[in-house]
Design a protein around this motif. Sequence first.
Motif: not given
Length: 311
Positions: A275-276, A140-147, A95-96
């Motif tokens: 998330y996207n 840009q779909h570089e990570i799965d989730l942002g906090v 998980l990124r």
Amino acid sequence: MNINLLKFQIVELVDKHRRITAVADLLGLKQPTVTYHMKTLEQELGVKLFEPRMDKIILTEAGKALLHYASKINALAAEAERVVGEFGALARGTLRIGASYVPATYMLPRALSRFAAHFPGVTVQVAVKPSPIIQQMLMQHEIDLGVISTEPLQLPPLALRTICEDKLVLICAPGHPLEAYPMLTPALISTANLILHGKDSSTRQMTDRWLAMWGIKPQSHLELDSLEAIKQAVMQGGHASFISKVAVQSEVERGLLVAKEIPEFQYSRSICCAYNRDRHASDLLHHFIGYLTPAMTESPAAPVKEVLERI
């Protein structure tokens, strides 16, 4: 040439059991079906692989050479099936996560610890960046989730759920001249030596707007990217700074820092998970979101479906 996995399984089972009946039973096939696959494999490779001997079937030298690779292929196929199955069971995976400084420092450690205790086989990678950069990484779909700590925003591909408020306060050290005032004014704040955050941070962007609204141009200020460095510098007594209330809660409670309301501060900010929507949301993502939600803190194993439906 296209050799399917079933034929490789037959090669390995023939070597172990040397009877077509046993191979057929283990694979759940009829004997003529096994015989058919054996013959077509020999035709595909253009060499004899199986040799009848008495009432048994043994591998020829060519068959033994193929067995070396068939065993490896069968093992890899079994491992692949097991690993994919474990993804579904949340036993393994990666998980990124991208996190801005406040949640990365003061919220994520506890969530990560609890998540790891329940899913020890999952690798979690965390990139700590300013909120605007995390938003771009999500786009840009570089990570799965942002906090992230963010003001209300409208970016259609991104789904956001608020975790908690992230209010800004002005901090100073005990004994600083600003401590004596029950309520601050913009004029009083304009007299302070300020420590400002890095220009890419959302705190700095909000601070700059507030200063511009009141026509304040700091005559002397420091600029630091680290929350901890800002707190330590303010504790020395000569500066004040705009900072997240979450980030200084411990120091305020211990009397190391004083937190003051910012007058006429019209900007609101929250810590959110994002998330996207255009990206496949894995079960790992769904479960981790549950660990970031206050309602899930006391019961990490509780279902997260209701949380996701509100995102």
